[in-house]
Motif scaffolding. Structure first.
Motif, PDB file in Angstrom:
ATOM      1  N   SER A   1     104.199   5.331 -15.466  1.00 62.45           N
ATOM      2  CA  SER A   1     103.816   4.499 -16.612  1.00 62.45           C
ATOM      3  C   SER A   1     104.846   3.406 -16.845  1.00 62.45           C
ATOM      4  CB  SER A   1     103.726   5.360 -17.870  1.00 62.45           C
ATOM      5  OG  SER A   1     102.765   6.375 -17.691  1.00 62.45           O
ATOM      6  N   SER A   2     104.388   2.344 -17.468  1.00 66.34           N
ATOM      7  CA  SER A   2     105.311   1.267 -17.855  1.00 66.34           C
ATOM      8  C   SER A   2     106.062   1.714 -19.118  1.00 66.34           C
ATOM      9  CB  SER A   2     104.518  -0.005 -18.133  1.00 66.34           C
ATOM     10  OG  SER A   2     103.816   0.148 -19.350  1.00 66.34           O
ATOM     11  N   PRO A   3     107.118   0.992 -19.512  1.00 70.49           N
ATOM     12  CA  PRO A   3     107.860   1.392 -20.726  1.00 70.49           C
ATOM     13  C   PRO A   3     106.968   1.490 -21.969  1.00 70.49           C
ATOM     14  CG  PRO A   3     109.166  -0.156 -19.461  1.00 70.49           C
ATOM     15  CD  PRO A   3     107.821  -0.092 -18.792  1.00 70.49           C
ATOM     16  N   HIS A   4     106.083   0.529 -22.177  1.00 72.50           N
ATOM     17  CA  HIS A   4     105.202   0.612 -23.349  1.00 72.50           C
ATOM     18  C   HIS A   4     104.227   1.774 -23.220  1.00 72.50           C
ATOM     19  CE1 HIS A   4     105.607  -3.621 -25.384  1.00 72.50           C
ATOM     20  NE2 HIS A   4     106.691  -2.874 -25.473  1.00 72.50           N
ATOM     21  N   GLU A   5     103.757   2.015 -22.007  1.00 77.20           N
ATOM     22  CA  GLU A   5     102.845   3.166 -21.816  1.00 77.20           C
ATOM     23  C   GLU A   5     103.569   4.477 -22.107  1.00 77.20           C
ATOM     24  OE1 GLU A   5      99.855   1.266 -18.419  1.00 77.20           O
ATOM     25  OE2 GLU A   5     101.759   2.186 -17.803  1.00 77.20           O
ATOM     26  N   ARG A   6     104.823   4.557 -21.703  1.00 83.32           N
ATOM     27  CA  ARG A   6     105.603   5.754 -22.025  1.00 83.32           C
ATOM     28  C   ARG A   6     105.725   5.935 -23.539  1.00 83.32           C
ATOM     29  NH1 ARG A   6     110.635   7.466 -18.176  1.00 83.32           N
ATOM     30  NH2 ARG A   6     109.411   7.792 -16.305  1.00 83.32           N
ATOM     31  N   LEU A   7     105.974   4.816 -24.219  1.00 88.19           N
ATOM     32  CA  LEU A   7     106.102   4.897 -25.678  1.00 88.19           C
ATOM     33  C   LEU A   7     104.789   5.337 -26.325  1.00 88.19           C
ATOM     34  CD1 LEU A   7     108.266   1.897 -26.944  1.00 88.19           C
ATOM     35  CD2 LEU A   7     108.653   4.338 -27.312  1.00 88.19           C
ATOM     36  N   ARG A   8     103.670   4.858 -25.775  1.00 85.23           N
ATOM     37  CA  ARG A   8     102.368   5.274 -26.349  1.00 85.23           C
ATOM     38  C   ARG A   8     102.156   6.768 -26.126  1.00 85.23           C
ATOM     39  NH1 ARG A   8     100.528   0.442 -23.837  1.00 85.23           N
ATOM     40  NH2 ARG A   8     100.737  -1.252 -25.338  1.00 85.23           N
TER      41      ARG A   8
ATOM     42  N   VAL B   1     110.143   8.321 -36.976  1.00 85.01           N
ATOM     43  CA  VAL B   1     110.032   8.257 -35.513  1.00 85.01           C
ATOM     44  C   VAL B   1     108.842   7.384 -35.124  1.00 85.01           C
ATOM     45  CG1 VAL B   1     109.639   9.608 -33.412  1.00 85.01           C
ATOM     46  CG2 VAL B   1     111.193  10.476 -35.167  1.00 85.01           C
ATOM     47  N   LEU B   2     107.721   7.549 -35.824  1.00 86.95           N
ATOM     48  CA  LEU B   2     106.538   6.735 -35.504  1.00 86.95           C
ATOM     49  C   LEU B   2     106.805   5.254 -35.782  1.00 86.95           C
ATOM     50  CD1 LEU B   2     103.740   9.141 -36.804  1.00 86.95           C
ATOM     51  CD2 LEU B   2     104.185   8.500 -34.421  1.00 86.95           C
ATOM     52  N   GLN B   3     107.580   5.003 -36.822  1.00 82.71           N
ATOM     53  CA  GLN B   3     107.943   3.607 -37.144  1.00 82.71           C
ATOM     54  C   GLN B   3     108.797   3.009 -36.014  1.00 82.71           C
ATOM     55  OE1 GLN B   3     110.587   3.447 -40.482  1.00 82.71           O
ATOM     56  NE2 GLN B   3     110.353   1.256 -40.772  1.00 82.71           N
ATOM     57  N   LEU B   4     109.742   3.789 -35.513  1.00 79.88           N
ATOM     58  CA  LEU B   4     110.585   3.312 -34.411  1.00 79.88           C
ATOM     59  C   LEU B   4     109.749   3.024 -33.165  1.00 79.88           C
ATOM     60  CD1 LEU B   4     113.691   5.670 -34.803  1.00 79.88           C
ATOM     61  CD2 LEU B   4     113.668   3.171 -35.055  1.00 79.88           C
ATOM     62  N   ILE B   5     108.766   3.883 -32.922  1.00 76.59           N
ATOM     63  CA  ILE B   5     107.902   3.670 -31.751  1.00 76.59           C
ATOM     64  C   ILE B   5     107.152   2.338 -31.902  1.00 76.59           C
ATOM     65  CG2 ILE B   5     105.861   4.532 -30.518  1.00 76.59           C
ATOM     66  CD1 ILE B   5     106.908   7.400 -31.216  1.00 76.59           C
ATOM     67  N   GLU B   6     106.645   2.083 -33.116  1.00 77.83           N
ATOM     68  CA  GLU B   6     105.943   0.804 -33.353  1.00 77.83           C
ATOM     69  C   GLU B   6     106.891  -0.368 -33.106  1.00 77.83           C
ATOM     70  OE1 GLU B   6     102.831   0.398 -33.586  1.00 77.83           O
ATOM     71  OE2 GLU B   6     102.351   2.523 -33.807  1.00 77.83           O
ATOM     72  N   GLU B   7     108.144  -0.220 -33.572  1.00 80.26           N
ATOM     73  CA  GLU B   7     109.123  -1.289 -33.339  1.00 80.26           C
ATOM     74  C   GLU B   7     109.334  -1.498 -31.833  1.00 80.26           C
ATOM     75  OE1 GLU B   7     112.759  -0.484 -35.520  1.00 80.26           O
ATOM     76  OE2 GLU B   7     111.636  -0.335 -37.397  1.00 80.26           O
ATOM     77  N   GLY B   8     109.415  -0.400 -31.100  1.00 75.85           N
ATOM     78  CA  GLY B   8     109.596  -0.482 -29.646  1.00 75.85           C
ATOM     79  C   GLY B   8     108.429  -1.174 -28.973  1.00 75.85           C
ATOM     80  N   LEU B   9     107.226  -0.921 -29.495  1.00 75.08           N
ATOM     81  CA  LEU B   9     106.035  -1.536 -28.906  1.00 75.08           C
ATOM     82  C   LEU B   9     105.970  -3.033 -29.211  1.00 75.08           C
ATOM     83  CD1 LEU B   9     103.438   1.312 -29.609  1.00 75.08           C
ATOM     84  CD2 LEU B   9     104.288   0.576 -27.371  1.00 75.08           C
ATOM     85  N   ARG B  10     106.648  -3.443 -30.287  1.00 80.76           N
ATOM     86  CA  ARG B  10     106.668  -4.885 -30.615  1.00 80.76           C
ATOM     87  C   ARG B  10     107.712  -5.637 -29.784  1.00 80.76           C
ATOM     88  NH1 ARG B  10     105.535  -3.112 -35.934  1.00 80.76           N
ATOM     89  NH2 ARG B  10     107.740  -3.060 -36.465  1.00 80.76           N
ATOM     90  N   ILE B  11     108.664  -4.898 -29.202  1.00 77.88           N
ATOM     91  CA  ILE B  11     109.694  -5.553 -28.380  1.00 77.88           C
ATOM     92  C   ILE B  11     109.075  -5.874 -27.015  1.00 77.88           C
ATOM     93  CG2 ILE B  11     111.923  -5.222 -27.215  1.00 77.88           C
ATOM     94  CD1 ILE B  11     112.638  -3.295 -29.553  1.00 77.88           C
ATOM     95  N   ASP B  12     109.250  -7.106 -26.582  1.00 73.26           N
ATOM     96  CA  ASP B  12     108.667  -7.559 -25.305  1.00 73.26           C
ATOM     97  C   ASP B  12     108.925  -6.523 -24.197  1.00 73.26           C
ATOM     98  OD1 ASP B  12     108.051  -8.791 -22.925  1.00 73.26           O
ATOM     99  OD2 ASP B  12     108.665 -10.772 -23.622  1.00 73.26           O
ATOM    100  N   GLU B  13     107.862  -6.119 -23.539  1.00 71.25           N
ATOM    101  CA  GLU B  13     107.994  -5.039 -22.541  1.00 71.25           C
ATOM    102  C   GLU B  13     108.962  -5.409 -21.411  1.00 71.25           C
ATOM    103  OE1 GLU B  13     104.414  -3.615 -20.585  1.00 71.25           O
ATOM    104  OE2 GLU B  13     105.194  -1.578 -20.738  1.00 71.25           O
TER     105      GLU B  13
END
Ligand code: SF4
Length: 378
Positions: free
Chosen positions: A293-300, A351-363
């Motif tokens: 998986s890509s980094p964003h896919e891992r985060l999802r 934790v869910l908020q941090l994940i959302e922040e991670g998903l907003r950071i350019d992959e």
């Protein structure tokens, strides 16, 4: 032999370098990061892994060497060696006026006095252990619970008798072994002082467990985890993010959450997949059977896992491979990486908020596991 210290002006001190040089004990190659953080004493109760088949590990960390039980007599000799080294260090502390306290100055004075001590892994380990409190011990290697219970009991009891200040004794345990051990035996071990177990759950998905040849089913994982808790152990369960790759990420996340909810362990520790040449899973990756998986896919995937978790323990990202990214020349981790992580359910929203922040950071600024291929077993 007599040495003079210039450290605190208290004058000459002596210690028996010959005796210290002869005292050594066996140490295996790995321990969980949290045991490093606790500066646990490492004692080898068995050698290597009794399974050696998981496709993401393959016992490579133990060079695929044959599993061996060690005799109780040999392990007790190692504990005696630790005692002898500890006594010598504490004696020097008294001579230097520190009243038995193992301050850094004690070690510096001893190491300066005789360079041979630098080469003694046993001395360095015992000094570090005592300096940081001397209260936790980790029994190596991969599955100490496979020892006959009466033997492991002797080891734990002897350890606690020899060092009454020990507060925590920890070990890795295979879920299969835990599931087979009678509850009464687990309770005896827990009462004797074996207090925390680290179990590699990896996934709660049966298809994936079979694919990676974990040798255990989701039902056995649940049975093992529940028994460990009922017996009184503190339980850490390790989850391997991205083990299912792109094809199976969702079943991996959902079924892992289901199994963890049943067990309700004290700690859930995320260890993202890292593979390298020589591992069967790496072969699958090179053949296209496993797509990472890509980094964003891992985060999802982590998001789905966390959303479905209804546990009352701690969720920890205490490994540097958990979501990290670059900003200019610096590297950042998305989650805090301490060994106590986030308390659930109180900090689940965080934790869910941090994940959302991670998903907003350019992959493209996230560090991709493909950049790390070859760095397995970190
Ligand atoms: S993951 Fe654990 S049980 Fe599996 S091969 Fe590696 S050390 Fe052995």
């Amino acid at each position: 032999m007599t040495y003079t210290t210039s450290g605190n002006g208290l004058g000459p001190f002596t210690f028996d370098i010959e005796k210290l040089s002869q005292c050594s004990f066996e140490v295996g190659p790995i321990r969980p990061p949290s045991e490093g953080g606790s500066h646990s004493l490492l004692l080898r109760a068995t050698r290597n892994c009794s399974w050696n088949r998981c496709k993401f590990c393959y016992g490579m960390i133990y060079n695929r060497e044959k599993f061996e039980l060690r005799s109780v007599e040999d392990i007790k000799k190692d504990i005696d060696a630790v005692r002898a080294i500890a006594d010598e260090i504490k004696a020097v502390s008294w001579k230097l006026g520190y009243g038995g306290e193992v301050k850094a100055d004690v070690g510096i004075a001893m190491l300066r006095s005789d360079p041979r001590l630098r080469a003694s892994q046993s001395f360095v380990l015992v000094f570090d252990w005592l300096h940081f409190g001397g209260s936790t011990v980790f029994l190596q290697d991969a599955n100490t619970l496979i020892m006959p219970t009466h033997q492991l009991l002797q080891v734990v009891r002897y350890l606690k008798e020899t060092f009454p200040a020990i507060e925590r004794v920890t070990s890795y345990a295979r879920a299969k072994t835990l599931a087979k051990k009678p509850l009464e035996e687990l309770k005896e071990l827990s009462s004797a002082g074996l207090s925390r177990l680290h179990v590699g759950l990896e996934t709660g998905d049966d298809e994936l467990l079979s694919y990676v040849d974990k040798g255990v089913t989701a039902a056995e994982h649940i049975d093992a985890g529940k028994k460990a808790k009922e017996a009184g152990f503190e339980l850490s369960e390790y989850v391997m993010t991205d083990l299912g790759g792109r094809a199976r990420w969702e079943q991996h996340a959902r079924n892992t959450a289901r199994v963890l909810n049943e067990i309700n362990p004290d700690f859930i520790r995320l260890r993202p997949l890292a593979i390298g040449p020589g591992l069967p899973l790496y072969e699958d990756y090179t053949k296209g059977i496993l797509q990472l998986s890509s980094p964003h896919e891992r985060l999802r995937e982590v998001k789905t896992l966390v959303e479905n978790l209804h546990v009352t323990g701690r969720v920890c990202f205490d490994h540097f491979l958990n979501s990290w990214y670059r900003d200019s020349d610096r590297r950042y981790t998305l989650f805090k990486q301490d060994y106590n992580g986030y308390r659930f359910p109180e900090e689940k929203a965080r934790v869910l908020q941090l994940i959302e922040e991670g998903l907003r950071i350019d992959e493209s600024t996230h560090i991709h596991v493909k950049d790390l291929i070859g760095i397995a077993h970190l």
